[in-house]
Design an enzyme around this catalytic site. Structure first.
Site, PDB file in Angstrom:
ATOM      1  N   ILE A  95      77.381  69.234  -5.957  1.00 33.55           N
ATOM      2  CA  ILE A  95      77.411  69.559  -4.520  1.00 33.55           C
ATOM      3  C   ILE A  95      76.705  70.890  -4.309  1.00 33.55           C
ATOM      4  O   ILE A  95      76.945  71.861  -5.025  1.00 33.55           O
ATOM      5  CB  ILE A  95      78.877  69.573  -4.010  1.00 33.55           C
ATOM      6  CG1 ILE A  95      79.422  68.136  -4.036  1.00 33.55           C
ATOM      7  CG2 ILE A  95      78.957  70.148  -2.595  1.00 33.55           C
ATOM      8  CD1 ILE A  95      80.878  67.995  -3.664  1.00 33.55           C
ATOM      9  N   LEU A  96      75.797  70.913  -3.328  1.00 36.58           N
ATOM     10  CA  LEU A  96      75.017  72.137  -3.068  1.00 36.58           C
ATOM     11  C   LEU A  96      75.727  72.981  -2.009  1.00 36.58           C
ATOM     12  O   LEU A  96      76.336  72.448  -1.077  1.00 36.58           O
ATOM     13  CB  LEU A  96      73.611  71.744  -2.603  1.00 36.58           C
ATOM     14  CG  LEU A  96      72.789  71.000  -3.668  1.00 36.58           C
ATOM     15  CD1 LEU A  96      71.606  70.265  -3.045  1.00 36.58           C
ATOM     16  CD2 LEU A  96      72.318  71.959  -4.757  1.00 36.58           C
ATOM     17  N   ASN A 110      69.616  62.453   0.703  1.00 43.22           N
ATOM     18  CA  ASN A 110      70.431  61.972  -0.416  1.00 43.22           C
ATOM     19  C   ASN A 110      70.681  60.486  -0.270  1.00 43.22           C
ATOM     20  O   ASN A 110      70.821  59.983   0.842  1.00 43.22           O
ATOM     21  CB  ASN A 110      71.780  62.717  -0.403  1.00 43.22           C
ATOM     22  CG  ASN A 110      72.729  62.248  -1.491  1.00 43.22           C
ATOM     23  OD1 ASN A 110      72.342  62.150  -2.675  1.00 43.22           O
ATOM     24  ND2 ASN A 110      73.967  61.939  -1.134  1.00 43.22           N
ATOM     25  N   HIS A 112      73.465  57.634  -1.052  1.00 43.12           N
ATOM     26  CA  HIS A 112      74.885  57.470  -1.402  1.00 43.12           C
ATOM     27  C   HIS A 112      75.208  55.974  -1.462  1.00 43.12           C
ATOM     28  O   HIS A 112      74.823  55.224  -0.553  1.00 43.12           O
ATOM     29  CB  HIS A 112      75.777  58.174  -0.365  1.00 43.12           C
ATOM     30  CG  HIS A 112      77.217  58.081  -0.734  1.00 43.12           C
ATOM     31  ND1 HIS A 112      77.780  58.860  -1.728  1.00 43.12           N
ATOM     32  CD2 HIS A 112      78.202  57.263  -0.291  1.00 43.12           C
ATOM     33  CE1 HIS A 112      79.048  58.527  -1.861  1.00 43.12           C
ATOM     34  NE2 HIS A 112      79.341  57.563  -1.004  1.00 43.12           N
ATOM     35  N   ASP A 153      78.145  64.535   1.944  1.00 45.40           N
ATOM     36  CA  ASP A 153      77.847  63.225   2.561  1.00 45.40           C
ATOM     37  C   ASP A 153      78.031  63.240   4.080  1.00 45.40           C
ATOM     38  O   ASP A 153      78.205  62.179   4.705  1.00 45.40           O
ATOM     39  CB  ASP A 153      78.699  62.098   1.937  1.00 45.40           C
ATOM     40  CG  ASP A 153      78.424  61.929   0.447  1.00 45.40           C
ATOM     41  OD1 ASP A 153      77.262  62.085   0.044  1.00 45.40           O
ATOM     42  OD2 ASP A 153      79.373  61.659  -0.300  1.00 45.40           O
ATOM     43  N   ALA A 182      69.999  47.399  -2.010  1.00 45.64           N
ATOM     44  CA  ALA A 182      70.000  48.435  -0.964  1.00 45.64           C
ATOM     45  C   ALA A 182      69.319  49.736  -1.413  1.00 45.64           C
ATOM     46  O   ALA A 182      68.289  50.122  -0.856  1.00 45.64           O
ATOM     47  CB  ALA A 182      71.435  48.700  -0.505  1.00 45.64           C
TER      48      ALA A 182
HETATM   49  C1  GAR Z   1      73.290  55.763  -7.659  1.00 46.85           C
HETATM   50  O1  GAR Z   1      74.077  54.640  -7.396  1.00 46.85           O
HETATM   51  C2  GAR Z   1      73.408  56.769  -6.535  1.00 46.85           C
HETATM   52  O2  GAR Z   1      73.504  56.194  -5.261  1.00 46.85           O
HETATM   53  C3  GAR Z   1      74.700  57.442  -6.911  1.00 46.85           C
HETATM   54  O3  GAR Z   1      74.651  57.562  -8.314  1.00 46.85           O
HETATM   55  C4  GAR Z   1      73.822  56.532  -8.860  1.00 46.85           C
HETATM   56  C5  GAR Z   1      72.725  57.173  -9.683  1.00 46.85           C
HETATM   57  O4  GAR Z   1      71.954  56.218 -10.360  1.00 46.85           O
HETATM   58  N1  GAR Z   1      74.834  58.723  -6.251  1.00 46.85           N
HETATM   59  C6  GAR Z   1      75.993  59.227  -5.860  1.00 46.85           C
HETATM   60  O5  GAR Z   1      77.059  58.680  -6.065  1.00 46.85           O
HETATM   61  C7  GAR Z   1      75.895  60.552  -5.120  1.00 46.85           C
HETATM   62  N2  GAR Z   1      77.116  60.828  -4.431  1.00 46.85           N
HETATM   63  P1  GAR Z   1      70.478  56.521 -10.872  1.00 46.85           P
HETATM   64  O6  GAR Z   1      70.530  57.812 -11.703  1.00 46.85           O
HETATM   65  O7  GAR Z   1      70.156  55.325 -11.735  1.00 46.85           O
HETATM   66  O8  GAR Z   1      69.575  56.637  -9.690  1.00 46.85           O
END
Ligand code: GAR
Length: 205
Positions: A95-96, A110, A112, A153, A182
């Site tokens: 978290i920034l 970002n 999510h 978020d 998605a």
């Molecule tokens: C993804 O599902 C992304 O949406 C989520 O982590 C995963 C990373 O996968 N992010 C979060 O939960 C942020 N709050 P990746 O490294 O393969 O892109």
């Protein structure tokens, strides 16, 4: 038109980074160029993906620099040195602070893995988001791309895509489908949309 310089911040596998790299290659992202990948985790496989695509990559580790303040200072310095216009958080698991996000207002996005405002905020990241969705018994989930502000978020929503939950879903099967149907679609589309806006405003300067 001058392209928007994009830095992608990652922490892990980097499949969303890969989707961005592929979207750049196929022309979905045309107003921006990914010029830098920054990982807060030296072990992140995303670093290999950057290397394979010939994109400059570096590690800034909070553990190594000592504190969150020092981490963000180093991050700002690196972004400035590389004249970055847009920061894309793609699986960035930290978290920034407000002082960081306010410096880059309207220039951090970002991805999510849920339909915000469901299953988001502090503690909701990665697989945990899908575990919570299945526990709650929702029938539809999805992914959201949003601007990043001081509320985890909580920034303005840019794009969302819904994904249906199946009867036998596990957190892992659901995570994979949300990514495929998605995340890997809307993150590149949103990156192009915001890159185009920034490129236009750069033109006017
Ligand atoms: C993804 O599902 C992304 O949406 C989520 O982590 C995963 C990373 O996968 N992010 C979060 O939960 C942020 N709050 P990746 O490294 O393969 O892109």
């Amino acid at each position: 038109m001058l392209k928007t310089k994009i830095a992608v911040l990652v922490s892990g596998g980097g499949t969303n980074l890969q989707a961005l790299i592929d979207a750049q290659a196929s022309g979905i992202i045309k107003s921006g160029e990914i010029t830098l990948v920054i990982s807060n985790n030296p072990e992140a496989y995303a670093l290999e993906r950057a290397k394979a695509a010939g994109i400059a990559a570096c590690v800034i580790s909070r553990k190594l620099v000592g504190s969150m303040d020092a981490f963000e200072q180093k991050l700002c310095q690196t972004l400035d040195e590389n004249s970055i216009d847009l920061i894309v958080l793609a699986g960035f698991m930290s978290i920034l602070s407000e002082s960081f996000t306010s410096r880059y207002r309207g220039r951090i996005i970002n991805i999510h893995p849920s339909l915000i405002p469901s299953f988001c905020g502090k503690g909701f990241y990665g697989l945990r988001v899908h575990e919570a969705a299945l526990e709650r018994g929702v029938k539809v989930t999805g992914a959201t791309v949003h601007f990043v502000n001081e509320i985890p978020d909580g920034g303005e929503i840019i794009m969302q895509k819904a994904v249906a939950i199946r009867k036998n879903d596990t957190p892992e099967t659901l995570q994979k489908r949300v990514m495929q149907q998605a995340e890997w679609k809307i993150l590149p589309m949103a990156a192009e949309k915001i890159s185009k806006l920034i490129a236009k405003s750069k033109e006017r300067q």
